[in-house]
Write an enzyme that holds these catalytic residues in place. Structure first.
Site, PDB file in Angstrom:
ATOM      1  CB  CYS A 166       4.282  -4.994  -2.896  1.00 54.05           C
ATOM      2  SG  CYS A 166       5.415  -6.180  -3.641  1.00 54.05           S
ATOM      3  CD  GLU A 217       0.522  -3.525  -3.017  1.00 53.91           C
ATOM      4  OE1 GLU A 217       0.438  -4.341  -3.934  1.00 53.91           O
ATOM      5  OE2 GLU A 217       1.070  -3.783  -1.921  1.00 53.91           O
TER       6      GLU A 217
END
Length: 649
Positions: free
Chosen positions: A596, A639
């Site tokens: 992330c 992501e």
């Protein structure tokens, strides 16, 4: 601590790091600037920034810098007159280590926080409370629990030789409260705001509610005015910059595969870097929203997000009315609770003196049921028990009766499916093991559908905040790793509620999920049973211990022919011990790394791929695929799925 067997008092130093918890959405972390690293006395564990000279320092060793007047700090809390900005050090019943702070000069720029703590413990037999050191600093700020501890460290370490460098250790002044002393505020202009006050325009005029709402959107969703196709282009450029920085790390930049990755297309982006996979939904996609309870710019209770930060001296809370990423249900619940709290005899939490009752609200929604799970965080300490009990009963009654109505006003069902209450007394609001979520009414879990599976989610469990986007992420993970066969053991590290392993279980021989959080493992086991998955084993343990277990099974011939590891770590990445264990497990043929924060993953990726040495044993990996997936439209977050393959040499 070393001087007493009684439990140490809670450190209530300034909660400048609490802003991130108060606006705790994925959107905010990248929207905000990192804290200034060189501010004197910043009471945080770690920071980043360029080297700067510490002020308010006294010491006799080399590396000593000019000192400012810090007599008040040197003497501890003032007996009579307390300087403006240091009132928090005198609050009755509250402890802060800021008044027992030193600066240590002459440390190497590469010395890290654990090494500093170890040095102090070995030299003085004293445990530091907090250490702050930027990556390029040759000094560090350290706090302790008493004058005796502080003075002992100064007397034993000032002038001491460490790695051919003389240390200079002296008293450092306490950090001043930016709320009570405007001079201590972080200076940052926000869209024309004056002196960092985000509630005012450049000329000092208070903003209208519409202007405040727009400014909040700029903070939590900085790309909300940008067309979505352009957002994806911006995110690909950002991923490209971060990934190329990894490729150019000295440890791997000369490796053949890295040089092949660095071949660029006409737009300056590696030809092998995939386009960003778009989110199927761009508005109202967050299935979990965490709101701060506080006071608005005009002094009335509000439920939403803090417009500024404590460090900037702005505590005003603005409702999420116009935030595109928040669902209508979450907005309705925030507005309803704002009305409820406005009528409550109990005050909102005060982040200056840490008093008050109402702290935060978390709302979980899903795709299967329009009703939401609500968690209200409060502070019972310091509030009348009878009044607290009455208010929680009123909250129960009103939320349980709250209904969803259509455009014609016809009731469609309950707005709230379950209510939890958490009693939290920490300064920052961070949760610890003693903070139990108490179910007031409704179901203990929220059921969600993802990728053909169903998952029961506990109120505090991790689950991707964009459900439809997470389905795209799972597809990318599966298609990116051709090594998944009926002979494969899938090692799901940081498995949480077990989502990844359960969804991939049909493609492999067995799944071993590991997470250090026992509650998450209980949840994962229940989800495996819910989906009738029988080839999953979930273990509550450190990842390195579980990796050793898989390695042992493989060596004894009990495991599958090869092991594929999937890791979905926190923003800061995997612990270095986990990296070493994965490298040394020769049976792991592929590694799928879900990041992330590609910047936070840099050290991990480099260590997986650097050539074998005495320190990094085991055959290295190489990056064979990078696929960004947009789970956070209108923000700068993205992501990234990286597939690493074990090299032959």
């Amino acid at each position: 601590m070393d001087e007493s067997s009684r439990p140490p008092p809670v450190d209530v130093a300034l909660p400048e790091a609490a802003a991130a918890a108060n606006v705790s959405t994925e959107a905010v972390a990248m929207a905000e600037d990192p804290p200034a690293a060189h501010r004197v006395g910043m009471d945080v564990e770690e920071s980043s920034g360029d080297a700067a000279s510490p002020a308010g320092v006294q010491g006799k060793g080399e590396g000593k810098r000019p000192a400012e007047d810090s007599a008040a700090a040197a003497a501890g809390p003032a007996a009579e007159t307390v300087p403006v900005g240091l009132e928090y050090t005198q609050r009755e019943g509250q402890f802060t280590s800021e008044i027992f702070k030193v600066v240590i000069n002459g440390l190497g720029k590469h010395m890290n926080i654990p090494q500093i703590k170890k040095l102090i413990r070995a030299t003085c037999e004293v445990d530091a409370v907090k250490v702050k050191k930027g990556p390029n600093w040759d000094y560090a700020f350290v706090t302790f629990r008493s004058t005796e501890q502080r003075d002992k460290v100064i007397s034993m370490m000032d002038g001491m030789m460490h790695k051919q460098q003389k240390l200079g250790v002296g008293v450092a002044e306490a950090k001043k409260d930016p709320i009570s002393d405007p001079r201590a505020r972080k200076r940052r202009r926000v869209d024309g705001a004056t002196d960092g006050d985000a509630t005012k325009s450049a000329d000092g005029t208070p903003l209208t509610p519409a202007e405040l709402s727009a400014r909040l959107c700029d903070k939590v969703t900085p790309l909300w005015k940008t067309p979505y196709d352009e957002q994806l282009r911006i995110k690909k450029q950002a991923i490209n910059k971060l990934f190329r920085a990894i490729l150019r790390d000295d440890a791997i930049r000369r490796l053949k595969w890295a040089t092949e990755w660095d071949q660029l297309a006409a737009d300056g982006i590696p030809t092998k870097l995939s386009d960003v996979r778009p989110s199927p939904v761009t508005e109202g996609y967050r299935n979990k929203c965490e709101f701060t309870v506080g006071m608005s710019h005009d002094g009335v209770p509000a439920v939403g997000h803090m417009l500024g930060s404590y460090e900037e001296g702005t505590l005003a809370v603005v409702p999420p009315t116009d935030c595109l990423h928040i669902s209508a249900t979450s907005k309705a619940i925030a507005a309803r609770l704002e009305q409820f709290i406005a009528k409550s005899p109990l005050p909102t939490y005060n982040r200056m003196d840490h008093t008050g009752f109402w702290r935060e609200v978390a709302v979980r929604t899903n795709s299967l049921n329009p009703a939401a799970m609500v968690t209200v965080k409060v502070q019972k300490k310091g509030n009348p028990e009878v009044v607290v009990a009455a208010e929680l009963k009123r909250l129960h009654t009103e939320l349980e009766a709250e209904m969803i109505r259509d455009a014609q006003g016809v009731e469609q069902g309950q707005l709230v499916s379950s209510l939890y209450v958490i009693d939290n007394t920490s300064v920052s609001g961070a949760q610890d093991a003693t903070d139990t979520a108490t179910l007031i009414f409704g179901s203990p879990f929220m059921r969600e559908s993802l990728g053909g599976g169903q998952f029961d989610i506990a109120p505090q469990a991790f689950f991707q905040v964009n459900t439809l986007g997470a389905a795209v992420l799972m597809d990318v993970v599966k298609e990116s790793c051709p090594a998944l066969t009926d002979k494969t053991t899938l090692l799901d590290i940081c498995c949480g509620t077990g989502t990844i392993g359960i969804l991939l279980s049909k493609s492999v021989h067995q799944v071993i999920g590991v997470d250090i959080c026992e509650e998450a493992i209980v949840n994962a086991r229940a989800n495996a049973a819910l989906n009738q998955v029988v080839n999953c084993e979930h273990i509550a343990a450190k990842a390195e211990d579980a990796i050793f277990s898989v390695r042992l099974k493989s060596s004894e011939g009990e495991g599958a022919e090869n092991v594929v590891a999937v890791v979905d770590p926190p923003r800061a990445g995997l612990h270095k011990d986990v990296v070493h264990h994965i490298r040394r497990h020769d049976g792991i043929s592929h590694l799928v790394y879900i990041s992330c924060s590609l910047g936070g993953a840099r050290a991990n990726i480099v260590d997986f791929c650097r050539q074998e040495s005495k320190k990094f044993r085991g055959r290295p990996f190489k990056v064979v695929r990078v696929v960004p997936v947009d789970l956070f439209p209108h923000t700068k977050h993205c992501e990234t799925v990286l597939v690493l393959e074990r090299t032959s040499t």
